[in-house]
Scaffold this motif. Structure first.
Motif, short mmCIF file in Angstrom:
data_model
loop_
_atom_site.label_atom_id
_atom_site.label_comp_id
_atom_site.label_asym_id
_atom_site.label_seq_id
_atom_site.Cartn_x
_atom_site.Cartn_y
_atom_site.Cartn_z
N SER A 88 0.81 -1.21 0.00
CA SER A 88 0.00 0.00 0.00
C SER A 88 0.85 1.27 0.00
CB SER A 88 -0.93 0.01 1.21
OG SER A 88 -0.18 0.08 2.42
N ALA A 89 2.18 1.14 -0.11
CA ALA A 89 3.06 2.31 -0.10
C ALA A 89 2.66 3.28 -1.21
CB ALA A 89 4.51 1.87 -0.28
N ARG A 90 2.65 4.57 -0.88
CA ARG A 90 2.23 5.61 -1.84
C ARG A 90 3.47 6.30 -2.40
NH1 ARG A 90 -2.73 7.73 1.99
NH2 ARG A 90 -4.05 5.90 1.66
N ALA A 111 3.33 2.84 -9.17
CA ALA A 111 3.43 4.27 -8.87
C ALA A 111 2.04 4.90 -8.79
CB ALA A 111 4.26 4.97 -9.94
N HIS A 112 1.88 5.85 -7.89
CA HIS A 112 0.59 6.51 -7.71
C HIS A 112 0.51 7.86 -8.41
CE1 HIS A 112 0.48 3.54 -4.49
NE2 HIS A 112 -0.81 3.70 -4.46
N GLY A 113 1.64 8.33 -8.92
CA GLY A 113 1.61 9.62 -9.60
C GLY A 113 2.93 9.94 -10.25
N PHE A 114 2.89 10.93 -11.14
CA PHE A 114 4.08 11.38 -11.86
C PHE A 114 4.12 12.89 -11.83
CE2 PHE A 114 2.75 7.36 -13.52
CZ PHE A 114 3.93 6.63 -13.58
N LEU A 115 5.32 13.44 -11.75
CA LEU A 115 5.48 14.88 -11.73
C LEU A 115 6.69 15.23 -12.60
CD1 LEU A 115 4.21 17.35 -10.18
CD2 LEU A 115 6.24 17.23 -8.72
N PRO A 120 6.11 23.61 -11.25
CA PRO A 120 6.15 24.61 -10.17
C PRO A 120 6.00 23.93 -8.81
CG PRO A 120 4.63 25.29 -11.92
CD PRO A 120 5.00 23.86 -12.19
N ARG A 121 6.51 24.60 -7.77
CA ARG A 121 6.47 24.01 -6.43
C ARG A 121 5.04 23.75 -5.97
NH1 ARG A 121 9.34 28.38 -2.74
NH2 ARG A 121 10.68 28.40 -4.58
N GLU A 122 4.10 24.60 -6.40
CA GLU A 122 2.70 24.40 -6.01
C GLU A 122 2.19 23.05 -6.51
OE1 GLU A 122 3.85 27.06 -7.55
OE2 GLU A 122 3.77 28.60 -5.97
N GLU A 123 2.60 22.67 -7.71
CA GLU A 123 2.17 21.38 -8.27
C GLU A 123 2.80 20.22 -7.51
OE1 GLU A 123 2.51 20.93 -12.47
OE2 GLU A 123 1.60 22.88 -12.90
N LEU A 124 4.06 20.39 -7.12
CA LEU A 124 4.74 19.36 -6.33
C LEU A 124 4.00 19.14 -5.02
CD1 LEU A 124 7.13 17.56 -5.36
CD2 LEU A 124 8.22 19.68 -4.56
N LEU A 125 3.71 20.20 -4.31
CA LEU A 125 3.06 20.09 -3.01
C LEU A 125 1.65 19.53 -3.14
CD1 LEU A 125 4.32 23.49 -1.58
CD2 LEU A 125 5.23 21.20 -1.08
N ALA A 126 0.93 20.01 -4.16
CA ALA A 126 -0.42 19.49 -4.38
C ALA A 126 -0.39 18.01 -4.71
CB ALA A 126 -1.11 20.27 -5.50
N ALA A 127 0.61 17.59 -5.51
CA ALA A 127 0.72 16.18 -5.88
C ALA A 127 1.00 15.31 -4.66
CB ALA A 127 1.83 16.01 -6.93
N ALA A 133 -3.54 11.33 -0.03
CA ALA A 133 -4.99 11.11 0.14
C ALA A 133 -5.49 9.91 -0.65
CB ALA A 133 -5.75 12.37 -0.31
N GLY A 134 -4.58 9.23 -1.35
CA GLY A 134 -4.97 8.03 -2.08
C GLY A 134 -5.32 8.25 -3.54
N GLU A 135 -5.10 9.46 -4.03
CA GLU A 135 -5.41 9.75 -5.43
C GLU A 135 -4.24 9.39 -6.34
OE1 GLU A 135 -7.07 13.65 -6.22
OE2 GLU A 135 -7.54 13.90 -4.10
N THR A 136 -4.53 9.27 -7.64
CA THR A 136 -3.50 9.08 -8.66
C THR A 136 -3.31 10.41 -9.37
OG1 THR A 136 -4.06 6.76 -9.00
CG2 THR A 136 -2.87 7.87 -10.77
#
Length: 217
Positions: A88-90, A111-115, A120-127, A133-136
């Motif tokens: 379950s590691a995110r 993998a649960h997401g890609f960046l 921008p830093r805002e996208e990093l933090l939001a990701a 929160a369990g989103e992809t």
């Protein structure tokens, strides 16, 4: 004399993060950005995939942010090692546009997401928050790339051998002699390679294969 009301103290950051990148400047920059957030804390840093897996085992972070290309053990292998410890590691991957094949591997690994590294830093933090929160999380700029890479049928081992010799500038006859196959068989392999890579020429096949990481070794 002023006293501190315990109820007014800052809460312990809820999202514990592991960051891994083989470039020291990038690693330190990511850690600094994340640590400035009141709801996050970097609990471990790693310079390669093997160290990332070991640091994850020790610290059990809520989210791991891994570079997809690292020495000793790359990001995808690190995902597999981490998920053996906890399925379950995110995990959020840092990537660039020239790693289509690695991205497809990372998806299969869990993998649960890609960046994108230049996000921008805002996208990093939001990701990070969304993955926690369990989103992809997949940036719009990567969606078409991922769709193309995942839908492409994988090349066989023999086709990869032909492709690598092609990239070395070998003729059909030379490829056949090297692999102990007939020229007609070489042509058959090339037709299959062209179809799978969705290209029309030898030059285009080499360019696409290089971009997808098929000719990195």
């Amino acid at each position: 004399m002023n006293t501190i009301d315990p109820t007014q103290q800052q809460p312990e950051p809820r999202i514990h993060v592991l960051v891994a990148d083989d470039h020291v400047t990038v690693l330190e920059g990511l850690a600094a950005i994340i640590d400035r957030q009141p709801d996050m804390r970097v609990v471990a840093q790693a310079a390669n995939g093997r160290e990332a897996a070991e640091q994850w085992r020790v610290h059990r972070p809520d989210v791991a942010v891994l570079d997809i290309r690292m020495p000793e053990m790359d990001g995808v292998d690190a995902i597999e090692a981490i998920r053996q410890l906890d399925p379950s590691a995110r995990i959020l991957m840092l990537t660039t546009f020239d790693t289509d094949t690695d991205i497809a591997r990372a998806i299969r690994a869990g993998a649960h997401g890609f960046l994108l590294k230049d996000s921008p830093r805002e996208e990093l933090l939001a990701a990070i928050r969304r993955v926690d929160a369990g989103e992809t999380v997949i940036p719009p700029a990567l969606v078409n790339k991922l769709a193309a890479g995942i839908s492409t049928e994988a090349l066989t081992g023999r086709e990869l051998e032909v492709l690598r010799l092609l990239a070395e500038g070998r003729s059909n006859k030379e490829i056949g002699n090297q692999l102990y196959i007939s020229q007609s068989t070489v042509k058959s392999h090339l037709r299959s390679i062209f179809n799978k890579l969705n290209v029309l020429s030898r030059t285009e096949a080499i360019a696409v294969a290089t971009r997808r990481g098929l000719l990195t070794h």
